[in-house]
Design a protein around this motif. Structure first.
Motif, short mmCIF file in Angstrom:
data_model
loop_
_atom_site.label_atom_id
_atom_site.label_comp_id
_atom_site.label_asym_id
_atom_site.label_seq_id
_atom_site.Cartn_x
_atom_site.Cartn_y
_atom_site.Cartn_z
N ARG A 78 49.40 7.23 12.05
CA ARG A 78 50.81 7.59 12.17
C ARG A 78 51.57 7.29 10.87
O ARG A 78 52.47 8.02 10.49
N ARG A 79 51.20 6.22 10.21
CA ARG A 79 51.88 5.81 8.97
C ARG A 79 51.27 6.46 7.72
O ARG A 79 51.66 6.13 6.61
N GLY A 80 50.30 7.34 7.93
CA GLY A 80 49.74 8.10 6.81
C GLY A 80 48.61 7.44 6.06
O GLY A 80 48.16 7.96 5.03
N PHE A 81 48.12 6.31 6.53
CA PHE A 81 46.99 5.66 5.87
C PHE A 81 45.71 6.42 6.21
O PHE A 81 45.53 6.90 7.32
N ARG A 82 44.81 6.49 5.24
CA ARG A 82 43.51 7.13 5.43
C ARG A 82 42.43 6.20 4.90
O ARG A 82 42.68 5.32 4.09
N THR A 83 41.20 6.43 5.38
CA THR A 83 40.07 5.65 4.88
C THR A 83 39.81 6.06 3.44
O THR A 83 40.37 7.05 2.95
N ARG A 84 38.93 5.35 2.78
CA ARG A 84 38.59 5.71 1.40
C ARG A 84 37.96 7.10 1.31
O ARG A 84 38.01 7.73 0.27
N GLN A 85 37.37 7.55 2.40
CA GLN A 85 36.76 8.88 2.41
C GLN A 85 37.80 9.96 2.74
O GLN A 85 37.46 11.12 2.86
N GLY A 86 39.08 9.56 2.91
CA GLY A 86 40.14 10.51 3.19
C GLY A 86 40.24 10.90 4.66
O GLY A 86 40.96 11.83 5.01
N ARG A 87 39.51 10.19 5.51
CA ARG A 87 39.50 10.51 6.94
C ARG A 87 40.55 9.70 7.68
O ARG A 87 41.00 8.65 7.21
N LYS A 88 40.90 10.18 8.88
CA LYS A 88 41.78 9.41 9.74
C LYS A 88 41.04 8.17 10.24
O LYS A 88 39.81 8.18 10.34
N TRP A 89 41.80 7.13 10.54
CA TRP A 89 41.23 5.90 11.07
C TRP A 89 40.85 6.10 12.53
O TRP A 89 41.55 6.77 13.29
N GLY A 90 39.73 5.53 12.92
CA GLY A 90 39.27 5.52 14.30
C GLY A 90 38.89 4.10 14.68
O GLY A 90 38.94 3.19 13.85
N ILE A 91 38.49 3.93 15.92
CA ILE A 91 38.11 2.60 16.39
C ILE A 91 36.98 2.04 15.53
O ILE A 91 37.01 0.88 15.11
N GLU A 92 35.97 2.87 15.24
CA GLU A 92 34.83 2.40 14.45
C GLU A 92 35.23 2.00 13.05
O GLU A 92 34.78 0.98 12.54
N SER A 93 36.07 2.81 12.40
CA SER A 93 36.45 2.48 11.02
C SER A 93 37.30 1.21 10.97
O SER A 93 37.17 0.41 10.04
N VAL A 94 38.15 0.99 11.97
CA VAL A 94 38.92 -0.25 12.02
C VAL A 94 37.96 -1.42 12.28
O VAL A 94 38.05 -2.46 11.63
N PHE A 95 37.02 -1.23 13.20
CA PHE A 95 36.05 -2.29 13.50
C PHE A 95 35.26 -2.67 12.25
O PHE A 95 35.01 -3.84 11.99
N GLN A 96 34.87 -1.67 11.46
CA GLN A 96 34.12 -1.94 10.23
C GLN A 96 34.94 -2.70 9.20
O GLN A 96 34.38 -3.31 8.29
N MET A 97 36.26 -2.68 9.33
CA MET A 97 37.14 -3.41 8.40
C MET A 97 37.30 -4.88 8.78
O MET A 97 37.80 -5.67 7.98
N LEU A 98 36.88 -5.27 9.97
CA LEU A 98 37.08 -6.66 10.41
C LEU A 98 36.50 -7.70 9.45
O LEU A 98 37.20 -8.67 9.12
N PRO A 99 35.28 -7.52 8.92
CA PRO A 99 34.80 -8.51 7.94
C PRO A 99 35.69 -8.59 6.71
O PRO A 99 35.94 -9.66 6.17
N ARG A 100 36.20 -7.45 6.25
CA ARG A 100 37.09 -7.44 5.08
C ARG A 100 38.40 -8.13 5.41
O ARG A 100 38.97 -8.85 4.58
N LEU A 101 38.91 -7.93 6.62
CA LEU A 101 40.15 -8.60 7.03
C LEU A 101 39.95 -10.12 7.06
O LEU A 101 40.84 -10.87 6.66
N ILE A 102 38.80 -10.55 7.52
CA ILE A 102 38.51 -11.99 7.55
C ILE A 102 38.44 -12.53 6.13
O ILE A 102 38.95 -13.60 5.84
N GLU A 103 37.84 -11.75 5.24
CA GLU A 103 37.71 -12.17 3.85
C GLU A 103 39.06 -12.18 3.12
O GLU A 103 39.38 -13.13 2.41
N ALA A 104 39.84 -11.13 3.31
CA ALA A 104 41.10 -10.98 2.58
C ALA A 104 42.26 -11.68 3.27
O ALA A 104 43.27 -11.99 2.63
N GLY A 105 42.13 -11.92 4.57
CA GLY A 105 43.23 -12.46 5.35
C GLY A 105 43.90 -13.70 4.80
O GLY A 105 45.13 -13.74 4.69
N PRO A 106 43.15 -14.74 4.42
CA PRO A 106 43.81 -15.95 3.92
C PRO A 106 44.73 -15.70 2.72
O PRO A 106 45.81 -16.26 2.64
#
Length: 140
Positions: A97-125
């Motif tokens: 809705r806010r216009g963000f896309r994955t690096r491949q230019g695709r819309k975000w889905g449940i799987e792509s958000v799930f795949q970002m969880l390790p990065r969120l844990i790493e970058a979160g602090p």
């Protein structure tokens, strides 16, 4: 508040006791050990580079990574929604809705958000302690 500093060294040989003693005396503590070995590949494609973490990009001088502003905003939104205990489907909807896309230019889905969880844990602090997070009223 103290800042955690990490240092990675490439070693030509296993370090001896003097090395460990000098590092400990300088205030360093051991956090990880990385082992590497060469293996024979049979028709496998070998990647010569690691993927740049989401939220970062290669700097113009190609010597280091720097922040990618758009991807950082996407990470902040994901962290905010997950912190609010939103299901991954709603996180994906909000990202799209806010216009963000994955690096491949695709819309975000449940799987792509799930795949970002390790990065969120790493970058979160780093994001959670940032001034931007405080300005959004999202600090702990």
């Amino acid at each position: 508040m103290a800042k955690l500093v990490r240092e990675r060294e490439v070693l030509a040989a296993p370090p001896g006791p003097e090395y460990w003693s000098s590092r400990l005396a300088a205030g360093w503590s051991l956090r990880a050990v990385e082992w590497v070995r060469e293996v024979e590949t049979e028709g496998e494609e070998v990647r010569a580079f690691a993927e740049v973490p989401f939220g970062l990009q290669v700097a113009g001088d190609c010597s280091h990574l720097e922040e990618n502003g758009t991807e950082k905003q996407a990470l902040i939104l994901m962290l905010d929604l997950i912190r609010q205990d939103e299901p991954l489907s709603r996180v994906a909807e909000a990202m799209n809705r806010r216009g963000f896309r994955t690096r491949q230019g695709r819309k975000w889905g449940i799987e792509s958000v799930f795949q970002m969880l390790p990065r969120l844990i790493e970058a979160g602090p780093g994001i959670l302690s940032s001034r931007e997070w405080e300005l959004r009223g999202l600090s702990r």
